[in-house]
Design a protein around this motif. Structure first.
Motif, PDB file in Angstrom:
ATOM      1  N   LEU A 100     -37.152 -10.367 -36.498  1.00 53.78           N
ATOM      2  CA  LEU A 100     -37.865  -9.442 -37.381  1.00 53.78           C
ATOM      3  C   LEU A 100     -37.093  -9.244 -38.686  1.00 53.78           C
ATOM      4  CD1 LEU A 100     -39.054  -6.738 -34.820  1.00 53.78           C
ATOM      5  CD2 LEU A 100     -40.488  -8.380 -36.035  1.00 53.78           C
ATOM      6  N   GLU A 101     -35.780  -9.195 -38.590  1.00 54.47           N
ATOM      7  CA  GLU A 101     -34.963  -9.005 -39.793  1.00 54.47           C
ATOM      8  C   GLU A 101     -34.987 -10.230 -40.701  1.00 54.47           C
ATOM      9  OE1 GLU A 101     -30.246  -8.575 -40.983  1.00 54.47           O
ATOM     10  OE2 GLU A 101     -30.934  -7.684 -39.099  1.00 54.47           O
ATOM     11  N   THR A 102     -35.016 -11.417 -40.110  1.00 57.72           N
ATOM     12  CA  THR A 102     -34.861 -12.648 -40.890  1.00 57.72           C
ATOM     13  C   THR A 102     -36.175 -13.378 -41.163  1.00 57.72           C
ATOM     14  OG1 THR A 102     -34.456 -13.922 -38.855  1.00 57.72           O
ATOM     15  CG2 THR A 102     -32.536 -12.982 -39.981  1.00 57.72           C
ATOM     16  N   GLY A 103     -37.292 -12.854 -40.652  1.00 53.71           N
ATOM     17  CA  GLY A 103     -38.574 -13.518 -40.872  1.00 53.71           C
ATOM     18  C   GLY A 103     -38.742 -14.781 -40.057  1.00 53.71           C
ATOM     19  N   THR A 104     -38.147 -14.801 -38.876  1.00 51.94           N
ATOM     20  CA  THR A 104     -38.177 -15.967 -37.997  1.00 51.94           C
ATOM     21  C   THR A 104     -39.171 -15.740 -36.865  1.00 51.94           C
ATOM     22  OG1 THR A 104     -35.828 -16.351 -38.453  1.00 51.94           O
ATOM     23  CG2 THR A 104     -36.765 -17.458 -36.528  1.00 51.94           C
ATOM     24  N   ASP A 105     -40.019 -16.717 -36.598  1.00 49.12           N
ATOM     25  CA  ASP A 105     -40.961 -16.588 -35.489  1.00 49.12           C
ATOM     26  C   ASP A 105     -40.220 -16.689 -34.159  1.00 49.12           C
ATOM     27  OD1 ASP A 105     -43.177 -16.314 -37.170  1.00 49.12           O
ATOM     28  OD2 ASP A 105     -43.448 -18.483 -37.307  1.00 49.12           O
ATOM     29  N   TYR A 106     -40.717 -15.950 -33.156  1.00 48.04           N
ATOM     30  CA  TYR A 106     -40.051 -15.870 -31.852  1.00 48.04           C
ATOM     31  C   TYR A 106     -41.014 -16.255 -30.738  1.00 48.04           C
ATOM     32  CZ  TYR A 106     -38.065 -13.871 -27.594  1.00 48.04           C
ATOM     33  OH  TYR A 106     -37.591 -13.699 -26.308  1.00 48.04           O
ATOM     34  N   SER A 146     -43.000  -4.571 -23.850  1.00 50.34           N
ATOM     35  CA  SER A 146     -42.125  -4.199 -24.953  1.00 50.34           C
ATOM     36  C   SER A 146     -42.533  -4.875 -26.255  1.00 50.34           C
ATOM     37  CB  SER A 146     -40.677  -4.563 -24.607  1.00 50.34           C
ATOM     38  OG  SER A 146     -39.822  -4.329 -25.701  1.00 50.34           O
ATOM     39  N   LEU A 147     -42.818  -6.172 -26.196  1.00 49.12           N
ATOM     40  CA  LEU A 147     -43.161  -6.895 -27.421  1.00 49.12           C
ATOM     41  C   LEU A 147     -44.540  -6.518 -27.941  1.00 49.12           C
ATOM     42  CD1 LEU A 147     -40.559  -8.368 -26.786  1.00 49.12           C
ATOM     43  CD2 LEU A 147     -41.671 -10.497 -27.481  1.00 49.12           C
ATOM     44  N   ALA A 148     -45.442  -6.131 -27.050  1.00 50.03           N
ATOM     45  CA  ALA A 148     -46.740  -5.632 -27.514  1.00 50.03           C
ATOM     46  C   ALA A 148     -46.549  -4.386 -28.368  1.00 50.03           C
ATOM     47  CB  ALA A 148     -47.645  -5.331 -26.324  1.00 50.03           C
ATOM     48  N   GLY A 149     -45.532  -3.610 -28.030  1.00 48.21           N
ATOM     49  CA  GLY A 149     -45.233  -2.414 -28.804  1.00 48.21           C
ATOM     50  C   GLY A 149     -44.597  -2.695 -30.151  1.00 48.21           C
ATOM     51  N   ALA A 182     -44.001  -6.600 -36.338  1.00 47.00           N
ATOM     52  CA  ALA A 182     -44.167  -8.040 -36.534  1.00 47.00           C
ATOM     53  C   ALA A 182     -45.160  -8.329 -37.656  1.00 47.00           C
ATOM     54  CB  ALA A 182     -44.632  -8.688 -35.235  1.00 47.00           C
ATOM     55  N   THR A 183     -46.233  -7.557 -37.707  1.00 45.88           N
ATOM     56  CA  THR A 183     -47.223  -7.737 -38.770  1.00 45.88           C
ATOM     57  C   THR A 183     -46.608  -7.457 -40.134  1.00 45.88           C
ATOM     58  OG1 THR A 183     -49.023  -7.138 -37.270  1.00 45.88           O
ATOM     59  CG2 THR A 183     -49.459  -6.972 -39.632  1.00 45.88           C
ATOM     60  N   GLU A 184     -45.839  -6.387 -40.212  1.00 43.63           N
ATOM     61  CA  GLU A 184     -45.194  -6.034 -41.483  1.00 43.63           C
ATOM     62  C   GLU A 184     -44.205  -7.106 -41.925  1.00 43.63           C
ATOM     63  OE1 GLU A 184     -42.484  -2.425 -43.422  1.00 43.63           O
ATOM     64  OE2 GLU A 184     -43.321  -2.229 -41.401  1.00 43.63           O
ATOM     65  N   ALA A 185     -43.494  -7.704 -40.959  1.00 45.84           N
ATOM     66  CA  ALA A 185     -42.503  -8.733 -41.280  1.00 45.84           C
ATOM     67  C   ALA A 185     -43.123 -10.123 -41.394  1.00 45.84           C
ATOM     68  CB  ALA A 185     -41.412  -8.748 -40.212  1.00 45.84           C
ATOM     69  N   ASP A 186     -44.424 -10.241 -41.112  1.00 44.82           N
ATOM     70  CA  ASP A 186     -45.116 -11.532 -41.111  1.00 44.82           C
ATOM     71  C   ASP A 186     -44.434 -12.506 -40.149  1.00 44.82           C
ATOM     72  OD1 ASP A 186     -47.105 -13.329 -41.802  1.00 44.82           O
ATOM     73  OD2 ASP A 186     -45.980 -14.156 -43.493  1.00 44.82           O
TER      74      ASP A 186
END
Length: 248
Positions: free
Chosen positions: A88-94, A106-109, A114-118
């Protein structure tokens, strides 16, 4: 595209690494233990990156130049969060291959973050829970008035060491089902069902599979039970072990 595979020298991670190289990809192999990591890197002629999942600054710097992280290091309840924070900090997909319901929840929350960080956060891209989630979607497409889903699977073959550790840890907590939208804990081995998987009827026991979170999200059905085929002797063992659950 730069692709980092965390937990590359584990059971699942090594399978993924070898398949990726066979398909012409060039993954960055990563993990906490440098010796097996470097050995695999030399064999596959891949670059390696050794780093622990603490402190957060180390994790973020280790993935800052990466486009996609695929996490194959379980138990994911311990490894997903630090990698997700870094992504989330680096803009990397997970992505990861978890089947642990707590990670899905947890990730659903983290959807808004995630949307804000694209950034894409996509857990469970392996056997857990892709085929069962597709089956749940298909069932509800055919039966749109369904109010409950019972999913079952009969998995042949061995499990990884990480999966085994997660399963043993879960024995002490019992199993989980979704009832009326809530996760309800039951004694391990207390809910069973006979299922014909196409090779004859097998006995199955309810397990806390990730679908108790994901199937509800996919279909909107709020009653979900997931069964795994196990021999009757294993079911008897599970029931006999209930008094020991607090010690596990």
């Amino acid at each position: 595209m730069t692709f980092l595979l965390y937990g590359a020298y584990g059971y699942t991670g090594e399978l993924v690494a070898r398949e990726a190289v066979a398909r012409g990809l060039d993954p960055v192999l990563a993990g906490r233990d440098g010796d097996p990591l470097r050995e695999l890197g030399r064999e596959l002629r891949c670059s390696v990156r050794e780093f622990p999942l603490q402190p957060p600054e180390t994790v973020a710097e280790s993935v800052r130049d990466i486009d996609v992280v695929l996490n194959c290091a379980g138990p994911f309840v311990a490894t997903a969060e630090p990698l997700v924070e870094a992504c989330l900090e680096t803009g990397t997909d997970y992505l990861d291959v978890t089947g642990e319901f707590a990670v899905f929840a947890s990730l659903a929350g983290r959807d808004a973050a995630a949307t804000e960080a694209d950034v894409t956060l996509l857990p469970g891209v392996g056997f857990d829970v892709v085929p069962t989630d597709c089956l749940a979607a298909r069932l509800v497409d055919r039966l749109p008035e369904a109010t409950a889903i019972a999913l079952g699977f009969d998995a042949d073959g061995d499990v990884s060491r990480g999966t085994a550790r997660t399963a043993v840890r879960g024995l002490g907590e019992g199993t989980l089902v979704r009832e009326d939208g809530a996760l309800v804990r039951l004694p391990i081995g207390s809910r069973t069902r006979d299922i014909d998987f196409g090779r004859g009827t097998r006995s199955a026991v309810a397990v806390p599979w990730g679908d108790i979170v994901t199937a509800a999200s996919t279909t909107g059905v709020e009653n979900v039970t997931v069964y795994a085929a196990v021999p009757p002797r294993v079911q008897r063992l599970l029931r006999a072990a209930r008094p020991l659950a607090p010690l596990l």
